[in-house]
Design an enzyme around this catalytic site. Structure first.
Site, short mmCIF file in Angstrom:
data_model
loop_
_atom_site.label_atom_id
_atom_site.label_comp_id
_atom_site.label_asym_id
_atom_site.label_seq_id
_atom_site.Cartn_x
_atom_site.Cartn_y
_atom_site.Cartn_z
N GLU A 61 134.43 64.21 27.53
CA GLU A 61 134.15 64.72 26.19
C GLU A 61 132.65 64.97 26.05
O GLU A 61 131.85 64.11 26.39
CB GLU A 61 134.62 63.70 25.15
CG GLU A 61 134.30 64.09 23.71
CD GLU A 61 132.91 63.65 23.28
OE1 GLU A 61 132.28 64.41 22.52
OE2 GLU A 61 132.45 62.59 23.72
N CYS A 66 139.60 67.46 25.74
CA CYS A 66 140.74 66.57 25.86
C CYS A 66 142.01 67.43 25.92
O CYS A 66 141.94 68.66 25.93
CB CYS A 66 140.78 65.62 24.66
SG CYS A 66 141.71 64.11 24.97
N HIS A 86 139.57 61.96 33.89
CA HIS A 86 139.13 62.45 32.59
C HIS A 86 138.77 61.27 31.70
O HIS A 86 139.49 60.26 31.67
CB HIS A 86 140.24 63.27 31.92
CG HIS A 86 139.95 63.57 30.47
ND1 HIS A 86 138.92 64.38 30.08
CD2 HIS A 86 140.56 63.15 29.33
CE1 HIS A 86 138.89 64.44 28.76
NE2 HIS A 86 139.87 63.71 28.28
N HIS A 136 139.62 67.83 18.88
CA HIS A 136 139.99 66.93 17.80
C HIS A 136 139.68 67.54 16.43
O HIS A 136 139.86 66.88 15.41
CB HIS A 136 139.28 65.59 17.96
CG HIS A 136 139.76 64.82 19.15
ND1 HIS A 136 139.29 65.08 20.42
CD2 HIS A 136 140.68 63.83 19.28
CE1 HIS A 136 139.89 64.26 21.28
NE2 HIS A 136 140.74 63.49 20.61
N ARG A 150 145.93 60.95 12.98
CA ARG A 150 146.48 60.82 14.33
C ARG A 150 146.98 59.39 14.54
O ARG A 150 146.23 58.42 14.32
CB ARG A 150 145.41 61.17 15.36
CG ARG A 150 145.89 61.04 16.80
CD ARG A 150 146.61 62.28 17.25
NE ARG A 150 146.87 62.23 18.68
CZ ARG A 150 148.06 61.95 19.22
NH1 ARG A 150 149.09 61.72 18.45
NH2 ARG A 150 148.22 61.94 20.54
#
Length: 811
Positions: free
Chosen positions: A703, A764, A679, A732, A547
């Site tokens: 998370e 997320c 968030h 993820h 990423r």
């Protein structure tokens, strides 16, 4: 000291070096190779060949920039996924829940290591969290009393030998033993109160074996990274100092080893400098950018024939502004006059910055002259090293160029905007805060709702983005190149938004999002619509694994683009369109001021708090425009709140004050009836739980899936009472959580959170996921929420009576 039984000259530490370099590739070659392998489009041999070629290309480039090919100035700091994962594999520290992946000798092969990183159908991957105060994410080792440690040096040795075959003497890199254990968490089988640092005596012999293997392979120096020593730790200071002393006196006493170079990036070592410098290691790195110059008393540690080389981290590895070369050279000369043997280095690994500013041909040339990416920073280090050795006359031209860049930057138009500064200076305390939470909750419950009726207990939603398909990315590229007209692109985006809205209705989600198809990145999109920002073409940096992000450059005073100080709305056209398509509420989606700062390269010529308030005022204008357009739920994301938290506790209160105030400044202008969400993701939330509470959002999503709801204990202990959405799907990882898994996570959440305040959502945004896995996971999420509601025996009416926040959209 000699590293063999035959006396030989001790290899000198290089006069100029870096502690690391970008590893993803100038055109993200490693990202592409990894994702091709994971998708089954290439073989393991092809992946390893691509990685080796990229590593060798890095060495060649660094030599071109002035580092030595055969003096150990080239760090072999390369990782296919994560450097902490590589150290975990090298130590054979296989978590118990992955034990079946190890071979008979306890080793993990490449595919097994990817399971630790990405999970598989039956288990979640290692937890991931932020690497100190950066936007890089590392994989958290899981260590228990019985975790095995076995030296696995094959990859490290192969890197050294391959480099030697091509004419390079490189410096292998490992996370040091103290930081490795401090960064780890206790595994699931560990007894209460177990601390991974208790295993230091067990892991040191394994480090010694790795050092011996590297010595035999021809490595002259090894780099051991100890960044955890610059941060306050939940370990008594005397115990930590003793751990440092034990670790490095033990390794320094090893009979067969290369010379030891210990790095301490991201701050000052404080009282740990003495045990480090006195341990017998041959070179010690100090971060002179985030840390302070050693005191006169501390410099005594670097005097004498047997003293460690002082490797001065004089060039900022974490930001992209050109160095004040004259000022840095002053510092280096001061260290040398004090009697220290000084080498010059980067303050941190350069993998935090892009490769080469010369490739940014679309940037304004004046702005470009102010910048130094990784290649330019290597040049700065070489210049400083030469100036230190040969005198200032030898580098007079480079010093003059750097001084001129700083002069033009200070006086350039836009760096200081009087109207923006006047507005920020006039903010009053009354503008930073809303009515008490219970007042807002009553107002939100009492407001008429959309045709879809009130929200159920445990309302379901997503965090914001939906998958960015190849078609979306292709259309964005075509409009940039002129192959698609802006009008056609606008139609495409509106059709994509409608498709995402219809999908969410079909899945049964309660609060919808517009999917963010128009956004290339959650920060860059706003940077493109705010004065004071610039964006790059090739400025990619690694966030985790494959990423990458392309941080924007915040170079001047900030306001929305357009006529007048308030400028023009950025998001209203898209979110308003989404709301027009459905009776269900659609969230407005914005990125918060702290995250915009954290995920940009921010100006370094004024306090961060001042810059944050400028961004907050621009966002406040956007929040008010969304509310005026009839949007009753507005989410302002702050996933980076923990990221910028200073590493020393004494510095944290000031940061938490301005960071929380900037969020509240951005969100406090709305009516009580408008619900503000935020968030946060991938952080140790317990460290900032008071700040999370201080944000005063009506609903906070966090998370929580990888850590299996650990954060809720901290929130419960802090008395957090507003809406909370702990993530139940780790986005993820490519794995699809089963309905049963989501139900288990919800069950854990309900042990800590009242049902009337619990929301159900992923960890997320879904931008990086594919639609197939997204649909499957959201089906399970919605079904699990419905099952949980049935188990609670709560109806919508009952939820209203119990005080569940009921969000309004119109009227």
């Amino acid at each position: 000291m000699s590293t063999t039984t035959t006396p030989t000259a001790v290899p000198a530490f290089p006069a100029a070096t870096i502690t690391g370099y970008p590893r993803i590739g100038r055109r993200r070659e490693l990202k592409k190779a990894l994702e091709a392998y994971w998708a089954g489009r290439s073989t393991r041999e092809e992946l390893e060949t691509a990685a080796a070629e990229l590593q060798l290309a890095t060495y060649r480039r660094l030599v071109e920039l002035g580092l030595g090919a055969q003096d150990s100035s080239l760090p072999a700091e390369f990782a296919l996924y994560d450097q902490v994962l590589d150290t975990t594999v090298a130590l054979g520290a296989v978590p118990s829940r992955f034990a079946d992946l190890a071979d008979a000798e306890g080793r993990l092969d490449l595919d097994a290591s990817f399971v630790l990183a990405r999970g598989d159908a039956g288990r979640a991957p290692l937890e991931m969290t932020k690497w100190f105060d950066t936007n890089y994410h590392y994989l958290v080792p899981e260590i228990g009393p019985r975790t095995p440690f076995r030296a696995t040096a094959e990859r490290l040795v192969a890197d050294v030998r391959r480099a030697a075959e091509h004419g390079f003497t490189v410096r292998p890199v490992l996370v040091g033993p103290v930081s490795f254990l401090l960064l780890a968490k206790a595994d699931d089988d560990a007894p209460a109160g177990f601390d991974p640092l208790q295993r230091l005596g067990d892991v040191l012999p394994v480090y010694a074996e790795l050092l011996a293997a590297l010595d035999a392979a021809g490595a002259e120096w090894v780099q051991l990274e100890e960044p955890a020593l610059v941060a306050d730790q939940p370990v008594p200071a005397d115990r930590l100092a003793e751990a440092v002393r034990e670790a490095y006196t033990t390794l320094a006493a090893a009979a067969e080893r290369p010379q030891l170079f210990v790095t301490t990036s991201y701050g000052s070592t404080g009282s740990l400098l003495r045990p480090l410098a006195g341990s017998g290691v041959e070179a010690l790195h100090l971060d002179l950018v985030k840390g302070a110059l050693p005191t006169a008393e501390e410099l005594e540690l670097f005097r004498g024939e047997d003293a460690a080389v002082l490797v001065a981290g004089a060039v900022d590895g974490h930001n992209i502004w050109r160095a004040d070369l004259a000022g840095r050279l002053d510092q280096l000369e001061e260290l040398a006059r004090a009697g220290a043997q000084v080498s010059v280095a980067s303050s941190t690994s350069l993998f935090h910055v892009p490769h080469d500013v010369a490739e940014e041909t679309q940037l304004d040339p004046v702005l470009r002259s102010w910048l130094a990416f990784a290649d330019q920073k290597v040049g700065e280090i070489v210049t400083l090293s030469r100036g230190l050795a040969a005198g200032r006359d030898a580098v007079a031209e480079q010093l003059a160029e750097a001084a001129e860049a700083r002069r033009t930057r200070e006086g350039a138009a836009g760096v200081r905007d009087a109207a923006v500064r006047e507005r920020a200076a006039s903010v009053t305390a009354a503008e930073i805060g809303r009515a008490p939470a219970e007042v807002r909750r009553a107002a939100q419950e009492g407001r008429s709702f959309t045709a879809s009726g009130p929200l159920p207990l445990l309302p379901t939603t997503t965090i914001g983005s939906f998958p960015q398909t190849p078609e979306v990315r292709a259309q964005r590229a075509k409009v940039r190149s002129g192959a698609v007209t802006p009008e056609a692109y606008d139609r495409f985006l509106r059709e994509e938004i409608e498709r995402v809205v219809r999908l969410q209705e079909e899945l049964g989600l309660d609060v919808l999002v517009h999917g963010e198809a128009e956004r290339n990145d959650m920060v860059q999109y706003f940077a493109e619509h705010l004065d004071g920002f610039a964006t790059t073409e090739h400025g990619w940096v690694q966030s985790y694994g494959s990423r990458c992000t392309r941080p924007s450059i915040l170079w001047g005073d900030v306001s929305r683009e357009g006529e007048g100080l308030r400028g023009e709305a950025i998001t209203v056209p898209w979110i308003g369109h989404a709301q027009s398509l459905t009776d269900k509420p659609v969230k407005g989606m914005l990125t918060g001021p702290v995250t915009i700062l954290a995920w940009s390269f921010v100006r370094d010529d004024q306090p961060l708090g001042e810059t944050a308030n400028q961004v907050a005022l621009a966002l406040r204008d956007e929040v008010l425009d969304l509310e005026a357009a009839g949007i009753g739920i507005i989410q302002v994301d702050e996933p980076a709140l923990r990221e910028l938290l200073p590493l020393r506790r004494e510095d944290q209160p000031a940061y938490l004050e301005w960071s929380v105030d900037s969020f509240r400044l951005a969100t406090s202008g709305v009516r009580d009836e408008t619900q503000i969400h935020t968030h946060l993701c991938y952080s140790e939330f317990g460290e900032v739980v008071d700040a999370i509470d201080g944000l005063d959002a009506d609903v906070t999503s966090i998370e929580a899936a990888r850590s299996r709801m650990e954060v809720l204990t901290d929130l419960e202990a802090a008395g957090f009472s507003r809406g909370i959405g702990p993530g139940v799907w780790d986005i993820h990882s490519p794995r699809v959580p089963s309905q049963e898994e989501v139900e288990q996570l919800l069950g854990r959440a309900l042990q800590h959170v009242p049902a009337r305040t619990l929301w159900v959502n992923p960890d997320c945004g879904l931008k990086t996921r594919g639609y197939e896995e997204t649909k499957a996971s959201l089906v399970h999420l919605v079904a699990a929420a419905r099952t949980a509601r049935e188990g609670l025996d709560g109806s919508a009416d009952g939820a209203r009576e119990a005080g569940v926040p009921l969000i309004v959209q119109h009227g």
